[in-house]
Motif scaffolding. Structure first.
Motif, PDB file in Angstrom:
ATOM      1  N   LYS A  28      85.218  29.603  42.931  1.00 38.62           N
ATOM      2  CA  LYS A  28      84.132  30.349  43.192  1.00 38.62           C
ATOM      3  C   LYS A  28      82.817  29.875  43.256  1.00 38.62           C
ATOM      4  O   LYS A  28      83.073  29.868  42.181  1.00 38.62           O
ATOM      5  CB  LYS A  28      84.711  31.395  42.737  1.00 38.62           C
ATOM      6  CG  LYS A  28      86.325  32.286  43.179  1.00 38.62           C
ATOM      7  CD  LYS A  28      86.738  33.919  42.544  1.00 38.62           C
ATOM      8  CE  LYS A  28      87.593  34.405  42.984  1.00 38.62           C
ATOM      9  NZ  LYS A  28      87.995  35.375  42.537  1.00 38.62           N
ATOM     10  N   PRO A  29      82.258  29.928  43.830  1.00 35.93           N
ATOM     11  CA  PRO A  29      80.954  29.732  43.389  1.00 35.93           C
ATOM     12  C   PRO A  29      80.025  30.772  42.751  1.00 35.93           C
ATOM     13  O   PRO A  29      80.680  32.143  42.207  1.00 35.93           O
ATOM     14  CB  PRO A  29      79.672  30.488  44.881  1.00 35.93           C
ATOM     15  CG  PRO A  29      81.471  30.200  45.949  1.00 35.93           C
ATOM     16  CD  PRO A  29      82.188  31.020  45.210  1.00 35.93           C
ATOM     17  N   ALA A  30      79.314  30.261  41.976  1.00 33.50           N
ATOM     18  CA  ALA A  30      78.547  30.496  40.158  1.00 33.50           C
ATOM     19  C   ALA A  30      77.929  31.893  40.694  1.00 33.50           C
ATOM     20  O   ALA A  30      77.725  32.494  41.832  1.00 33.50           O
ATOM     21  CB  ALA A  30      78.276  30.012  39.783  1.00 33.50           C
ATOM     22  N   GLU A  31      78.316  32.787  40.313  1.00 34.02           N
ATOM     23  CA  GLU A  31      77.308  34.029  39.612  1.00 34.02           C
ATOM     24  C   GLU A  31      75.853  33.697  40.228  1.00 34.02           C
ATOM     25  O   GLU A  31      75.340  32.556  38.726  1.00 34.02           O
ATOM     26  CB  GLU A  31      77.454  35.494  39.040  1.00 34.02           C
ATOM     27  CG  GLU A  31      78.687  35.535  39.302  1.00 34.02           C
ATOM     28  CD  GLU A  31      79.198  37.214  38.496  1.00 34.02           C
ATOM     29  OE1 GLU A  31      79.463  37.716  38.709  1.00 34.02           O
ATOM     30  OE2 GLU A  31      78.382  37.089  36.948  1.00 34.02           O
ATOM     31  N   ILE A  32      75.059  34.494  40.492  1.00 36.71           N
ATOM     32  CA  ILE A  32      72.875  34.715  40.761  1.00 36.71           C
ATOM     33  C   ILE A  32      72.597  35.666  39.957  1.00 36.71           C
ATOM     34  O   ILE A  32      72.403  36.505  40.332  1.00 36.71           O
ATOM     35  CB  ILE A  32      72.639  33.667  41.823  1.00 36.71           C
ATOM     36  CG1 ILE A  32      72.964  32.643  42.614  1.00 36.71           C
ATOM     37  CG2 ILE A  32      71.059  34.479  41.763  1.00 36.71           C
ATOM     38  CD1 ILE A  32      72.967  32.654  44.025  1.00 36.71           C
ATOM     39  N   ALA A 186      67.608  32.201  47.901  1.00 37.94           N
ATOM     40  CA  ALA A 186      67.033  32.838  48.356  1.00 37.94           C
ATOM     41  C   ALA A 186      67.216  34.376  48.709  1.00 37.94           C
ATOM     42  O   ALA A 186      67.268  35.124  48.483  1.00 37.94           O
ATOM     43  CB  ALA A 186      66.200  31.840  49.830  1.00 37.94           C
ATOM     44  N   ARG A 187      68.650  34.393  49.739  1.00 42.32           N
ATOM     45  CA  ARG A 187      69.115  35.171  49.891  1.00 42.32           C
ATOM     46  C   ARG A 187      69.620  36.481  48.374  1.00 42.32           C
ATOM     47  O   ARG A 187      69.086  38.172  48.838  1.00 42.32           O
ATOM     48  CB  ARG A 187      70.107  35.162  50.806  1.00 42.32           C
ATOM     49  CG  ARG A 187      71.175  36.716  51.406  1.00 42.32           C
ATOM     50  CD  ARG A 187      72.369  36.282  52.106  1.00 42.32           C
ATOM     51  NE  ARG A 187      72.225  35.154  53.088  1.00 42.32           N
ATOM     52  CZ  ARG A 187      72.985  33.741  53.119  1.00 42.32           C
ATOM     53  NH1 ARG A 187      73.802  33.535  52.104  1.00 42.32           N
ATOM     54  NH2 ARG A 187      72.207  33.184  53.935  1.00 42.32           N
ATOM     55  N   ALA A 188      70.077  35.665  47.449  1.00 43.00           N
ATOM     56  CA  ALA A 188      70.049  36.900  46.348  1.00 43.00           C
ATOM     57  C   ALA A 188      68.523  37.270  45.822  1.00 43.00           C
ATOM     58  O   ALA A 188      68.944  38.313  45.473  1.00 43.00           O
ATOM     59  CB  ALA A 188      70.883  35.586  45.503  1.00 43.00           C
ATOM     60  N   LEU A 189      67.748  36.074  45.917  1.00 42.40           N
ATOM     61  CA  LEU A 189      66.457  36.572  45.272  1.00 42.40           C
ATOM     62  C   LEU A 189      65.723  37.843  46.145  1.00 42.40           C
ATOM     63  O   LEU A 189      65.160  38.810  45.381  1.00 42.40           O
ATOM     64  CB  LEU A 189      65.484  35.576  45.343  1.00 42.40           C
ATOM     65  CG  LEU A 189      64.637  36.040  44.654  1.00 42.40           C
ATOM     66  CD1 LEU A 189      64.255  36.611  43.451  1.00 42.40           C
ATOM     67  CD2 LEU A 189      63.416  34.357  44.440  1.00 42.40           C
ATOM     68  N   PHE A 190      65.656  38.063  47.385  1.00 45.09           N
ATOM     69  CA  PHE A 190      65.022  38.974  47.668  1.00 45.09           C
ATOM     70  C   PHE A 190      66.347  40.353  48.167  1.00 45.09           C
ATOM     71  O   PHE A 190      65.891  40.653  49.383  1.00 45.09           O
ATOM     72  CB  PHE A 190      64.670  38.754  49.103  1.00 45.09           C
ATOM     73  CG  PHE A 190      63.719  37.263  48.970  1.00 45.09           C
ATOM     74  CD1 PHE A 190      62.457  38.073  48.586  1.00 45.09           C
ATOM     75  CD2 PHE A 190      63.576  36.335  48.992  1.00 45.09           C
ATOM     76  CE1 PHE A 190      61.272  37.292  48.239  1.00 45.09           C
ATOM     77  CE2 PHE A 190      62.248  35.190  48.580  1.00 45.09           C
ATOM     78  CZ  PHE A 190      60.918  36.080  48.667  1.00 45.09           C
ATOM     79  N   ALA A 191      66.696  40.424  47.698  1.00 41.48           N
ATOM     80  CA  ALA A 191      68.473  41.178  48.501  1.00 41.48           C
ATOM     81  C   ALA A 191      68.046  42.291  47.559  1.00 41.48           C
ATOM     82  O   ALA A 191      68.099  42.730  46.562  1.00 41.48           O
ATOM     83  CB  ALA A 191      69.977  40.606  47.785  1.00 41.48           C
ATOM     84  N   ILE A 201      69.483  41.739  37.017  1.00 43.80           N
ATOM     85  CA  ILE A 201      71.130  41.526  38.111  1.00 43.80           C
ATOM     86  C   ILE A 201      71.876  40.353  38.419  1.00 43.80           C
ATOM     87  O   ILE A 201      71.533  38.845  38.444  1.00 43.80           O
ATOM     88  CB  ILE A 201      70.742  42.456  39.751  1.00 43.80           C
ATOM     89  CG1 ILE A 201      70.447  41.275  40.414  1.00 43.80           C
ATOM     90  CG2 ILE A 201      70.417  44.274  39.134  1.00 43.80           C
ATOM     91  CD1 ILE A 201      70.234  42.532  41.576  1.00 43.80           C
ATOM     92  N   LYS A 202      73.585  40.272  38.975  1.00 46.39           N
ATOM     93  CA  LYS A 202      73.875  39.681  38.945  1.00 46.39           C
ATOM     94  C   LYS A 202      74.896  39.769  40.506  1.00 46.39           C
ATOM     95  O   LYS A 202      75.071  40.524  41.088  1.00 46.39           O
ATOM     96  CB  LYS A 202      75.276  39.504  37.811  1.00 46.39           C
ATOM     97  CG  LYS A 202      74.764  38.800  36.476  1.00 46.39           C
ATOM     98  CD  LYS A 202      76.166  38.990  35.886  1.00 46.39           C
ATOM     99  CE  LYS A 202      75.505  37.665  34.681  1.00 46.39           C
ATOM    100  NZ  LYS A 202      77.215  37.322  33.390  1.00 46.39           N
ATOM    101  N   VAL A 203      74.704  38.563  41.547  1.00 47.29           N
ATOM    102  CA  VAL A 203      74.658  38.007  42.546  1.00 47.29           C
ATOM    103  C   VAL A 203      75.624  37.376  42.873  1.00 47.29           C
ATOM    104  O   VAL A 203      75.269  36.300  42.661  1.00 47.29           O
ATOM    105  CB  VAL A 203      73.406  38.140  43.609  1.00 47.29           C
ATOM    106  CG1 VAL A 203      73.847  38.518  45.018  1.00 47.29           C
ATOM    107  CG2 VAL A 203      72.467  39.680  42.900  1.00 47.29           C
TER     108      VAL A 203
END
Length: 204
Positions: A28-32, A186-191, A201-203
């Motif tokens: 699975k993709p790693a958490e950010i 970028a999506r995780a950063l500005f969510a 936080i972890k996304v």
């Protein structure tokens, strides 16, 4: 005879277990991990601001890879409610910096082993099996990526908002490529912009 049948059953079970443990696993993709810094006063000044996106000082603005990250940040700024303008008319500047590094991680040997042994018959015939598996998968390469964005007042240069997103992705994963990593990070950063200042936080 009974002992030989029991040994063969154990052998079949061990082979079946081996096939299960060695079957390919889709990672699975790693958490950010995302962290942001701001104050109520600076965030208020960003409300409805028109922002231009630039490469941070010290980076190559002509780099094609840098352009991928700048474009990803620009799309998320628009989605967060920011406006756009020409450089001379913008209220703020978003400076984008990306650090990427590939590291090698040594895999640990897994604690898995199977042993079957027996001796049957009047002539000492025997069946034996020994299996050892290294479930660590051997050395793995990871791509460590940090996307940092600092939004500054265009006139004064004051920092109004800072954020960073970090990931540790398997180098063989498709998500490690900049074309997929840039929009995802970028999506995780500005969510949930602007986020809770100082909290990580972890996304997914």
């Amino acid at each position: 005879m009974n002992n030989r049948i029991a040994d063969m059953k154990c052998l079949a079970a061990a082979v079946a277990l081996l096939s299960l443990t060695t079957s390919p696993v889709v990672a699975k993709p790693a958490e950010i991990e995302v962290t942001a810094f701001h104050t109520p006063q600076t965030v208020a000044r960003l409300s409805g601001a028109a922002v231009i996106v630039e490469s941070a000082p010290g980076t190559d603005p002509a780099s094609l890879e840098q352009a991928v990250w700048r474009d990803a940040v620009a799309r998320e700024l628009l989605a967060a409610g920011f406006g756009t303008a020409t450089p001379g008319a913008a209220n703020a500047i978003a400076q984008v910096e990306v650090d990427r590094e590939t590291v090698r991680r040594e895999g640990a040997r897994g604690p898995f082993s199977v042993g079957v042994g027996g001796s049957t018959g009047s002539y000492g015939g025997g069946v034996g099996l020994g299996l050892g598996l290294n479930l660590g998968g051997g050395p793995k390469e990871l791509v460590l990526t940090r996307l940092s964005v600092r939004i500054r007042d265009r006139i004064t240069g004051e920092a109004l908002w800072e954020g960073r997103a970090e990931s540790r992705e398997n180098a063989k994963a498709k998500e490690a490529a900049p074309a997929l990593a840039a929009p995802r990070m970028a999506r995780a950063l500005f969510a949930g912009f602007p986020g809770k200042s100082g909290a990580t936080i972890k996304v997914k």
